[in-house]
Design a protein around this motif. Structure first.
Motif, PDB file in Angstrom:
ATOM      1  N   TYR A  32       0.816  -1.218   0.000  1.00 58.70           N
ATOM      2  CA  TYR A  32       0.000   0.000   0.000  1.00 58.70           C
ATOM      3  C   TYR A  32       0.847   1.264   0.000  1.00 58.70           C
ATOM      4  N   GLY A  33       2.034   1.215   0.615  1.00 56.09           N
ATOM      5  CA  GLY A  33       2.830   2.421   0.769  1.00 56.09           C
ATOM      6  C   GLY A  33       2.175   3.372   1.748  1.00 56.09           C
ATOM      7  N   ALA A  34       2.383   4.676   1.524  1.00 58.05           N
ATOM      8  CA  ALA A  34       1.782   5.697   2.391  1.00 58.05           C
ATOM      9  C   ALA A  34       0.373   5.979   1.897  1.00 58.05           C
ATOM     10  N   SER A  35      -0.576   5.179   2.341  1.00 53.76           N
ATOM     11  CA  SER A  35      -1.950   5.315   1.873  1.00 53.76           C
ATOM     12  C   SER A  35      -2.554   6.623   2.362  1.00 53.76           C
ATOM     13  N   PRO A  36      -3.261   7.345   1.489  1.00 53.41           N
ATOM     14  CA  PRO A  36      -3.914   8.590   1.924  1.00 53.41           C
ATOM     15  C   PRO A  36      -5.124   8.322   2.805  1.00 53.41           C
ATOM     16  N   LYS A  37      -5.555   7.066   2.880  1.00 55.43           N
ATOM     17  CA  LYS A  37      -6.746   6.711   3.644  1.00 55.43           C
ATOM     18  C   LYS A  37      -6.407   5.581   4.608  1.00 55.43           C
ATOM     19  N   LEU A  38      -6.809   5.744   5.858  1.00 54.05           N
ATOM     20  CA  LEU A  38      -6.614   4.712   6.875  1.00 54.05           C
ATOM     21  C   LEU A  38      -7.954   4.370   7.512  1.00 54.05           C
ATOM     22  N   ALA A  80       0.629   2.934   9.195  1.00 49.97           N
ATOM     23  CA  ALA A  80       0.253   1.786   8.366  1.00 49.97           C
ATOM     24  C   ALA A  80      -0.532   0.778   9.195  1.00 49.97           C
ATOM     25  N   TYR A  81      -1.817   0.717   8.949  1.00 47.96           N
ATOM     26  CA  TYR A  81      -2.662  -0.321   9.534  1.00 47.96           C
ATOM     27  C   TYR A  81      -3.869  -0.498   8.618  1.00 47.96           C
ATOM     28  N   SER A  82      -4.471  -1.674   8.679  1.00 46.57           N
ATOM     29  CA  SER A  82      -5.428  -2.025   7.633  1.00 46.57           C
ATOM     30  C   SER A  82      -6.791  -2.426   8.174  1.00 46.57           C
ATOM     31  N   SER A  83      -7.762  -2.397   7.280  1.00 41.73           N
ATOM     32  CA  SER A  83      -9.121  -2.866   7.565  1.00 41.73           C
ATOM     33  C   SER A  83      -9.191  -4.370   7.348  1.00 41.73           C
ATOM     34  N   HIS A  84     -10.009  -5.059   8.160  1.00 46.09           N
ATOM     35  CA  HIS A  84     -10.159  -6.510   8.029  1.00 46.09           C
ATOM     36  C   HIS A  84     -11.623  -6.913   7.836  1.00 46.09           C
ATOM     37  N   GLU A  85     -12.404  -5.999   7.318  1.00 47.91           N
ATOM     38  CA  GLU A  85     -13.820  -6.290   7.080  1.00 47.91           C
ATOM     39  C   GLU A  85     -13.993  -7.424   6.075  1.00 47.91           C
ATOM     40  N   LYS A  86     -13.155  -7.442   5.051  1.00 49.60           N
ATOM     41  CA  LYS A  86     -13.306  -8.452   4.002  1.00 49.60           C
ATOM     42  C   LYS A  86     -13.015  -9.848   4.529  1.00 49.60           C
ATOM     43  N   MET A 130      -6.117   0.930   5.740  1.00 46.63           N
ATOM     44  CA  MET A 130      -5.922   0.530   4.345  1.00 46.63           C
ATOM     45  C   MET A 130      -6.889  -0.582   3.978  1.00 46.63           C
ATOM     46  N   SER A 131      -7.465  -0.492   2.794  1.00 44.30           N
ATOM     47  CA  SER A 131      -8.448  -1.469   2.330  1.00 44.30           C
ATOM     48  C   SER A 131      -7.954  -2.170   1.075  1.00 44.30           C
ATOM     49  N   GLU A 132      -8.408  -3.396   0.873  1.00 44.93           N
ATOM     50  CA  GLU A 132      -8.045  -4.157  -0.327  1.00 44.93           C
ATOM     51  C   GLU A 132      -8.485  -3.446  -1.610  1.00 44.93           C
ATOM     52  N   GLU A 133      -9.440  -2.525  -1.489  1.00 42.30           N
ATOM     53  CA  GLU A 133      -9.918  -1.779  -2.658  1.00 42.30           C
ATOM     54  C   GLU A 133      -8.999  -0.612  -3.008  1.00 42.30           C
ATOM     55  N   ASP A 134      -8.087  -0.258  -2.113  1.00 47.77           N
ATOM     56  CA  ASP A 134      -7.184   0.862  -2.376  1.00 47.77           C
ATOM     57  C   ASP A 134      -6.185   0.508  -3.473  1.00 47.77           C
ATOM     58  N   THR A 135      -5.750   1.509  -4.201  1.00 50.54           N
ATOM     59  CA  THR A 135      -4.731   1.306  -5.228  1.00 50.54           C
ATOM     60  C   THR A 135      -3.363   1.213  -4.567  1.00 50.54           C
ATOM     61  N   PRO A 136      -2.647   0.104  -4.713  1.00 50.86           N
ATOM     62  CA  PRO A 136      -1.332  -0.040  -4.076  1.00 50.86           C
ATOM     63  C   PRO A 136      -0.324   0.955  -4.639  1.00 50.86           C
ATOM     64  N   ASN A 138      -6.442  -8.519   3.618  1.00 61.77           N
ATOM     65  CA  ASN A 138      -5.649  -8.034   4.747  1.00 61.77           C
ATOM     66  C   ASN A 138      -5.867  -8.991   5.912  1.00 61.77           C
ATOM     67  N   ILE A 139      -4.817  -9.223   6.698  1.00 60.01           N
ATOM     68  CA  ILE A 139      -4.946 -10.130   7.838  1.00 60.01           C
ATOM     69  C   ILE A 139      -4.064  -9.626   8.975  1.00 60.01           C
ATOM     70  N   GLY A 140      -4.650  -9.560  10.187  1.00 56.86           N
ATOM     71  CA  GLY A 140      -3.894  -9.110  11.341  1.00 56.86           C
ATOM     72  C   GLY A 140      -4.757  -8.315  12.300  1.00 56.86           C
ATOM     73  N   ALA A 141      -4.111  -7.537  13.136  1.00 57.81           N
ATOM     74  CA  ALA A 141      -4.783  -6.797  14.198  1.00 57.81           C
ATOM     75  C   ALA A 141      -5.365  -5.485  13.683  1.00 57.81           C
ATOM     76  N   ASP A 142      -6.396  -5.013  14.365  1.00 57.80           N
ATOM     77  CA  ASP A 142      -7.077  -3.777  13.975  1.00 57.80           C
ATOM     78  C   ASP A 142      -6.535  -2.544  14.691  1.00 57.80           C
ATOM     79  N   GLN A 143      -6.125  -2.708  15.948  1.00 57.34           N
ATOM     80  CA  GLN A 143      -5.810  -1.556  16.801  1.00 57.34           C
ATOM     81  C   GLN A 143      -4.390  -1.063  16.581  1.00 57.34           C
ATOM     82  N   PRO A 144      -4.203   0.162  16.087  1.00 58.84           N
ATOM     83  CA  PRO A 144      -2.840   0.682  15.913  1.00 58.84           C
ATOM     84  C   PRO A 144      -2.264   1.226  17.206  1.00 58.84           C
ATOM     85  N   TYR A 145      -0.949   1.142  17.305  1.00 64.03           N
ATOM     86  CA  TYR A 145      -0.201   1.710  18.426  1.00 64.03           C
ATOM     87  C   TYR A 145       1.013   2.433  17.865  1.00 64.03           C
TER      88      TYR A 145
END
Length: 331
Positions: free
Chosen positions: A122-128, A275-281, A130-136, A237-244
């Motif tokens: 994803y790199g530095a995504s403008p939206k957090l 950098a952290y991602s959505s896991h809705e999918k 990050m979603s699988e629908e985002d342009t990498p 995306n796979i992993g934890a939701d809560q950023p620290y």
């Protein structure tokens, strides 16, 4: 019995996925060159082949002999920051090695190719998040190589019918991690530094944020994915939701290790700030699962680390570019 290949099965995530596969009744063959893993990580009951995914002849021979039903490709050198300085090594191992496996999977009619990519794509995504629908838009050679393999799997499915499942894990930690690797896996680096009575080193001011994912929340989903039809030819995306923040992580690691935090801030390096991602999918397709808290995961890893002991960090021997290389990596 269903036969599967696990590349990188002597490494961290690969050994846990192998364990999950054996528990599910699969016949597991591990392929690993032991450059980043350890033979004692290989799960009891798995076959072991000592070799590299970059060896075309070896890959052809293994696939011809073993007749794999599924491939779980976890072998990689996953050091995002260092990848700028080891471009040839990075692309040889993370891209060309993957192509050898994809070619063999097509030629030998593997039913599904499971690939662990990374949110580095994803790199530095403008939206957090990050979603699988985002342009990498990867910002380092490691992320570029992972995205290239993802795209190769897509076109290989379109052209040859090779089914695939792609996972994008992030900041995975836990038991069996190589805590002696000085270039990657911040939780392991912190714990190893504490065991050696050294301060925890943080690049920059430590306000950069990540979500830290406990291995036992990740490995079971990867292992069971080939039995979930709706997962085929999808990216998750796979992993934890809560950023620290990394500062918060350092305090939590010190607490888990039972020490007072000592922190040394180093000059910042070129890295994505948040950098952290959505896991809705993945929750929609696999179902919602319990998630291990950072505190519980760190406590479990700390107990293992204290029993296991520290490891001496080795310098990477294949540095190709020294310009702008962080000074700490030259020590």
């Amino acid at each position: 019995m269903t036969k599967v290949l696990v590349t990188g099965g002597a490494g961290f995530i690969g050994s846990h996925v192998s364990e999950e596969l054996i528990a599910r009744g699969y016949d597991v063959i591990v392929l690993d060159d032991l450059s980043g893993g350890f033979e004692d990580n290989i799960v009891k009951g798995a076959g072991f082949i000592h070799g590299s995914i970059t060896d075309q002849q070896l890959i052809h021979h293994i696939f011809q002999e073993e007749k794999f039903d599924y491939v779980f490709h976890l072998a990689a050198y996953a050091a995002e920051g260092l990848s700028h300085f080891i471009k040839h090594f990075n692309y040889t191992n993370n891209l060309l090695g993957s192509i050898n496996l994809i070619n063999a999977s097509i030629n030998h009619e593997v039913k599904c190719f499971v690939f662990t990519s990374s949110i580095a794509v994803y790199g530095a995504s403008p939206k957090l998040p990050m979603s699988e629908e985002d342009t990498p838009h990867p910002e380092d050679p490691y992320g570029i190589s992972k995205l290239a393999v993802e795209q190769e799997l897509r076109v290989s499915h379109d052209m040859f019918g090779l089914n695939y499942i792609i996972f994008r894990p992030h900041n995975v930690y836990g038991e069996k991690q190589n805590i002696g690797d000085r270039y990657r896996n911040v939780v392991g680096i912190f714990m190893n530094q504490i065991l050696q009575d050294k301060p925890m080193t943080i690049f920059g001011d430590g306000t950069q944020t990540r979500a830290f994912s406990y291995i036992k929340d990740v490995a079971p989903l990867i292992a069971e994915s080939v039995q979930i039809p709706d997962a085929y030819n999808q990216v998750f995306n796979i992993g934890a939701d809560q950023p620290y923040s990394v500062n918060e992580l350092a305090l939590s690691v010190a607490k888990a290790m039972g020490v007072s935090p000592q922190i040394l801030h180093l000059p910042p390096r070129n890295e994505v700030k948040d950098a952290y991602s959505s896991h809705e999918k993945i929750q929609r397709v696999f179902g919602k699962r319990p998630v291990t808290s950072l505190e519980d995961g760190l406590n479990a890893m700390a107990a293992w680390v204290k029993q296991f002991g520290s490891r001496q960090s080795q310098k990477f021997k294949h540095i190709e570019i020294r310009k702008n290389l962080p000074a700490v990596w030259l020590e």
